[in-house]
Design a protein around this motif. Structure first.
Motif: not given
Length: 238
Positions: A116-138
């Motif tokens: 659970y601890k490991d998954f939570s850290a990974r989810l936070e990391s990939i969510s940050g990457d997706i947010d960055d992608i959202s900003k770059l996409a337009p």
């Protein structure tokens, strides 16, 4: 000797362990009064002695009949075992199996907390990457328009650009590289993953399915992005 209890043991384990493959090894030691007894089969000894003497007589063999000859026959020594009181044995086995299942579940719980601890850290990391992608996409379409405009000007020099044709090309490109749907679905699956690991229920199969969906969305996103920065972020997510 304990095979009669196998179904009872399986039923006991099913109550405590819901998923996965379980191997259970059960060993037991009988008390001295219940242990295997050893005796000689006197009738078998007499029978084999008579047969050996007959063989000697018929073949003319001079060798004396010895202990090694008699012990070569497996049924000369008889192993005797008393019947086991299954009800009494089951009481001990039931307690031992229940304790083993309880210890197994404690280990699973510890492993679950670590995951659970490991998954939570990974989810936070990939969510940050997706947010960055959202900003770059337009900016992908804007950058493409600038490059396309510059290339067309170089080709046609002083001639006027067909703005309508340019807008059509840009619209097609924008449609092809639009990753907004993938981003939305990916974020939705991430939320589903979070809910699954926080539910307290056994979620292994559900997590397997969600991970397949996440992988599908990030693969599609990376293929459509047409931007090196987004591609690198997509690879990082994978």
């Amino acid at each position: 000797s304990l095979m009669l209890l196998e179904d009872k043991i399986k039923e006991l384990l099913r109550k405590d362990i819901k998923r996965g493959k379980v191997n259970l090894f059960l060993s037991h030691r009988l008390s001295e009064k219940d242990s295997v007894g050893i005796a000689l089969d006197k009738k078998a000894i007499a029978k084999y002695k008579k047969i050996l003497e007959e063989i000697k007589k018929r073949t003319g063999i001079k060798e004396e009949i010895g202990l090694s000859h008699m012990l070569s026959f497996s049924d000369v020594i008889v192993h005797e075992q008393k019947d086991i009181d299954m009800e009494a044995v089951w009481a001990s086995i039931k307690e031992a199996v229940a304790d083993a299942a309880s210890e197994c579940n404690k280990m699973r719980e510890q492993e679950g907390k670590a995951l659970y601890k490991d998954f939570s850290a990974r989810l936070e990391s990939i969510s940050g990457d997706i947010d960055d992608i959202s900003k770059l996409a337009p900016s992908v379409v804007t950058a493409y328009k600038s490059k396309l405009d510059s290339r067309i000007k170089d080709i046609i020099k002083d001639k006027a650009i067909d703005e309508a044709r340019l807008e059509t090309e840009l619209a097609l490109f924008a449609k092809q590289c639009d990753v907004s749907e993938e981003i939305t679905r990916f974020k939705s699956h991430v939320e589903g993953f979070k809910k699954a690991i926080e539910s307290g229920d056994e979620a292994g199969r559900k997590l397997d399915f969600i991970l397949q969906e996440l992988n599908r969305e990030i693969n599609t996103l990376g293929a459509k992005a047409n931007d090196i920065k987004i591609s690198r972020l997509a690879i990082n997510v994978k």
